[in-house]
Design a protein around this motif. Sequence first.
Motif, mmCIF file in Angstrom:
data_model
loop_
_atom_site.group_PDB
_atom_site.id
_atom_site.type_symbol
_atom_site.label_atom_id
_atom_site.label_comp_id
_atom_site.label_asym_id
_atom_site.label_seq_id
_atom_site.Cartn_x
_atom_site.Cartn_y
_atom_site.Cartn_z
ATOM 1 N N CYS A 224 60.675 -3.758 86.632
ATOM 2 C CA CYS A 224 59.647 -4.378 87.486
ATOM 3 C C CYS A 224 58.360 -4.576 86.699
ATOM 4 N N ARG A 225 57.968 -3.545 85.980
ATOM 5 C CA ARG A 225 56.733 -3.640 85.192
ATOM 6 C C ARG A 225 56.851 -4.709 84.110
ATOM 7 N N ALA A 226 57.982 -4.754 83.445
ATOM 8 C CA ALA A 226 58.179 -5.751 82.389
ATOM 9 C C ALA A 226 58.085 -7.165 82.946
ATOM 10 N N GLU A 227 58.639 -7.386 84.112
ATOM 11 C CA GLU A 227 58.567 -8.722 84.725
ATOM 12 C C GLU A 227 57.135 -9.081 85.067
ATOM 13 N N ALA A 228 56.382 -8.145 85.611
ATOM 14 C CA ALA A 228 54.981 -8.421 85.947
ATOM 15 C C ALA A 228 54.171 -8.717 84.689
ATOM 16 N N LEU A 229 54.428 -8.000 83.615
ATOM 17 C CA LEU A 229 53.680 -8.205 82.376
ATOM 18 C C LEU A 229 53.992 -9.550 81.730
ATOM 19 N N ARG A 230 55.104 -10.131 82.097
ATOM 20 C CA ARG A 230 55.471 -11.463 81.611
ATOM 21 C C ARG A 230 54.582 -12.540 82.236
ATOM 22 N N ARG A 231 53.926 -12.226 83.338
ATOM 23 C CA ARG A 231 53.094 -13.176 84.089
ATOM 24 C C ARG A 231 51.646 -13.116 83.610
ATOM 25 N N THR A 232 51.410 -13.474 82.365
ATOM 26 C CA THR A 232 50.069 -13.425 81.797
ATOM 27 C C THR A 232 49.323 -14.725 82.059
ATOM 28 N N TRP A 233 48.005 -14.711 81.808
ATOM 29 C CA TRP A 233 47.220 -15.937 81.908
ATOM 30 C C TRP A 233 47.716 -16.945 80.883
ATOM 31 N N ALA A 234 48.062 -16.473 79.697
ATOM 32 C CA ALA A 234 48.552 -17.379 78.651
ATOM 33 C C ALA A 234 49.847 -18.051 79.098
ATOM 34 N N GLU A 235 50.732 -17.293 79.720
ATOM 35 C CA GLU A 235 51.990 -17.868 80.205
ATOM 36 C C GLU A 235 51.728 -18.847 81.342
ATOM 37 N N SER A 236 50.794 -18.527 82.217
ATOM 38 C CA SER A 236 50.444 -19.438 83.309
ATOM 39 C C SER A 236 49.901 -20.751 82.756
ATOM 40 N N ALA A 237 49.033 -20.667 81.750
ATOM 41 C CA ALA A 237 48.469 -21.874 81.133
ATOM 42 C C ALA A 237 49.566 -22.684 80.436
ATOM 43 N N ARG A 238 50.477 -21.994 79.722
ATOM 44 C CA ARG A 238 51.575 -22.688 79.044
ATOM 45 C C ARG A 238 52.426 -23.447 80.055
ATOM 46 N N GLN A 239 52.740 -22.801 81.173
ATOM 47 C CA GLN A 239 53.549 -23.433 82.199
ATOM 48 C C GLN A 239 52.806 -24.619 82.820
ATOM 49 N N PHE A 240 51.519 -24.460 83.078
ATOM 50 C CA PHE A 240 50.710 -25.528 83.664
ATOM 51 C C PHE A 240 50.694 -26.754 82.751
ATOM 52 N N PHE A 241 50.376 -26.545 81.473
ATOM 53 C CA PHE A 241 50.315 -27.668 80.546
ATOM 54 C C PHE A 241 51.704 -28.265 80.303
ATOM 55 N N GLY A 242 52.738 -27.443 80.347
ATOM 56 C CA GLY A 242 54.107 -27.953 80.238
ATOM 57 C C GLY A 242 54.450 -28.874 81.403
ATOM 58 N N ASN A 243 53.976 -28.511 82.594
ATOM 59 C CA ASN A 243 54.208 -29.361 83.770
ATOM 60 C C ASN A 243 53.477 -30.695 83.641
ATOM 61 N N ILE A 244 52.268 -30.661 83.086
ATOM 62 C CA ILE A 244 51.519 -31.905 82.868
ATOM 63 C C ILE A 244 52.258 -32.793 81.870
ATOM 64 N N GLU A 245 52.721 -32.207 80.778
ATOM 65 C CA GLU A 245 53.473 -32.974 79.776
ATOM 66 C C GLU A 245 54.732 -33.592 80.385
ATOM 67 N N SER A 246 55.437 -32.805 81.189
ATOM 68 C CA SER A 246 56.648 -33.322 81.845
ATOM 69 C C SER A 246 56.323 -34.469 82.787
ATOM 70 N N ALA A 247 55.226 -34.345 83.530
ATOM 71 C CA ALA A 247 54.825 -35.403 84.465
ATOM 72 C C ALA A 247 54.484 -36.681 83.708
ATOM 73 N N HIS A 248 53.767 -36.555 82.608
ATOM 74 C CA HIS A 248 53.424 -37.736 81.801
ATOM 75 C C HIS A 248 54.680 -38.386 81.228
ATOM 76 N N ALA A 249 55.609 -37.569 80.751
ATOM 77 C CA ALA A 249 56.848 -38.109 80.193
ATOM 78 C C ALA A 249 57.651 -38.825 81.273
ATOM 79 N N HIS A 250 57.694 -38.225 82.463
ATOM 80 C CA HIS A 250 58.433 -38.836 83.570
ATOM 81 C C HIS A 250 57.766 -40.142 83.993
ATOM 82 N N ALA A 251 56.446 -40.169 84.040
ATOM 83 C CA ALA A 251 55.716 -41.392 84.414
ATOM 84 C C ALA A 251 55.977 -42.491 83.391
#
Length: 130
Positions: free
Chosen positions: A88-115
Amino acid sequence: ANPQARFLGTRTGAELSALYAAADVFVFPSLTDTFGIVLLEAMACGLPVAAYPVTGPLDVVAGTGAGVLDADLRTACLAALEIPRAQCRAEALRRTWAESARQFFGNIESAHAHAADLALPAGAEAALLG
């Protein structure tokens, strides 16, 4: 209400994390919470989650092995007792701000590619309006 239940009121900081760490399972009975930051707080303290399979718990817990989602919370609680706290702790520690930002920017890149894939070929717009 269960007569043995004790409502402790608002707790924060070290006092809250100590309460999480002292528990066996974090029971999240909401059917409507949209994310449930408390799920991550509990997991960060090594506490497995028992919750309904609805938005929030599905986003935070499903497929992680850090909790059990079931329409029957008793079933979820009993199954969650088998989850190692370190998992449980390991999973929570995987949810960092850096990971959130990576996922956010990855979603933007995917949206641009799809568009770009959906864009009309050059000159097609003029032909449609012509």
